[in-house]
Design a protein around this motif. Structure first.
Motif, short mmCIF file in Angstrom:
data_model
loop_
_atom_site.label_atom_id
_atom_site.label_comp_id
_atom_site.label_asym_id
_atom_site.label_seq_id
_atom_site.Cartn_x
_atom_site.Cartn_y
_atom_site.Cartn_z
N UNK A 34 129.24 48.62 63.69
CA UNK A 34 130.67 48.38 63.95
C UNK A 34 131.48 49.65 63.70
N UNK A 35 131.18 50.36 62.62
CA UNK A 35 131.90 51.60 62.29
C UNK A 35 131.67 52.67 63.35
N UNK A 36 130.41 52.86 63.74
CA UNK A 36 130.10 53.92 64.70
C UNK A 36 130.53 53.57 66.12
N UNK A 37 130.64 52.30 66.44
CA UNK A 37 131.13 51.92 67.76
C UNK A 37 132.55 52.46 67.95
N UNK A 38 133.35 52.43 66.89
CA UNK A 38 134.70 53.01 66.96
C UNK A 38 134.66 54.52 66.88
N UNK A 39 133.91 55.05 65.92
CA UNK A 39 133.92 56.50 65.68
C UNK A 39 133.35 57.31 66.84
N UNK A 40 132.45 56.72 67.63
CA UNK A 40 131.82 57.44 68.73
C UNK A 40 132.39 57.08 70.10
N UNK A 78 135.27 63.11 61.21
CA UNK A 78 135.53 64.50 60.81
C UNK A 78 134.85 65.47 61.77
N UNK A 79 133.61 65.18 62.13
CA UNK A 79 132.90 66.07 63.06
C UNK A 79 133.54 66.06 64.44
N UNK A 80 134.04 64.91 64.86
CA UNK A 80 134.71 64.86 66.17
C UNK A 80 136.03 65.61 66.14
N UNK A 81 136.78 65.49 65.04
CA UNK A 81 138.04 66.25 64.92
C UNK A 81 137.78 67.75 65.00
N UNK A 82 136.64 68.17 64.44
CA UNK A 82 136.29 69.60 64.43
C UNK A 82 135.65 70.06 65.73
N UNK A 129 127.17 68.49 69.04
CA UNK A 129 126.08 67.52 68.92
C UNK A 129 126.24 66.69 67.67
N UNK A 130 126.44 65.39 67.85
CA UNK A 130 126.58 64.47 66.71
C UNK A 130 125.49 63.43 66.87
N UNK A 131 124.51 63.46 65.97
CA UNK A 131 123.37 62.57 66.08
C UNK A 131 123.22 61.76 64.80
N UNK A 180 123.85 68.17 64.77
CA UNK A 180 123.91 67.80 63.37
C UNK A 180 123.36 66.39 63.21
N UNK A 181 122.34 66.26 62.39
CA UNK A 181 121.77 64.94 62.12
C UNK A 181 122.24 64.52 60.73
N UNK A 182 122.77 63.34 60.62
CA UNK A 182 123.41 62.94 59.36
C UNK A 182 123.31 61.43 59.17
N UNK A 183 123.93 60.93 58.12
CA UNK A 183 123.90 59.52 57.69
C UNK A 183 122.46 59.08 57.47
#
Length: 191
Positions: free
Chosen positions: A75-81, A39-43, A47-49, A1-4
């Protein structure tokens, strides 16, 4: 999934009330990125791109946003990933002042080892900026600390009860996870 994808002027206007590329619009954009990624990680997406990730990790002749973070989105994605992460699952953010609420919190461990983590829960009146503004945690409206043991290769759901402030307003609900080696990640929501 490509997003943001990018945050063009019409989206800025819709979510921040301004067509300008301001500090607030960058923080709002990063908040969307954090929440989508969590949300994608909880699910359990395989592939999270995040689109344009490289653009958020470098300055490209712009000044650094914070000492450790070139941009709010980084900063946000450093935590989320992070391999060991935390995620507040909060769709509705509108509550009565003074209300006690039970919030689902997910612990994500993508390592082969059990993880003993310390979690600090906060409600603050200022934006913690994805750990970019640690001073906001010095005088929080609410705080509580807990320890958890997270199984290897797991996503574990727990609940946490918050007492919301008696005074109406805009607050920031945060959960900061600290691993045994001292690394910190955050999940934050505006309530």
């Amino acid at each position: 999934s490509e997003y943001i994808e990018g945050f063009p002027p019409l989206r800025r206007l819709k979510w921040t009330g301004s067509l300008e590329d301001t500090e607030e619009s960058k923080l709002v954009y990063a908040q969307f990125g954090l929440e989508q990624t969590e949300a994608m990680r909880r699910l359990g997406y395989d592939g999270i791109f995040p689109y344009m990730y490289a653009m958020w990790t470098k300055r490209y002749n712009r000044p650094m946003w914070k000492p450790e973070f070139p941009t709010p989105m980084y900063a946000a994605l450093k935590s989320a990933l992070a391999p060991v992460a935390i995620s507040i699952d909060l769709f509705n953010r509108n509550f009565e002042a003074g209300e006690k609420i039970s919030i689902p919190v997910y612990f994500i461990n993508e390592t082969p080892l059990y993880q003993l983590v310390k979690v600090s829960y906060y409600i603050t009146s200022s934006n913690p900026e994805f750990l970019g503004a640690p001073e906001v945690f010095k005088n929080p409206v609410f705080k509580k600390h807990r320890q958890y043991r997270i199984g290897p290769y797991s996503i574990e759901k727990k609940s946490f009860v918050y007492s919301l402030p008696e005074k109406e307003g805009k607050y920031y609900l945060s959960a900061i996870l600290k691993t045994k080696d001292g690394k910190k990640v955050i999940s934050q929501r505006i309530v």
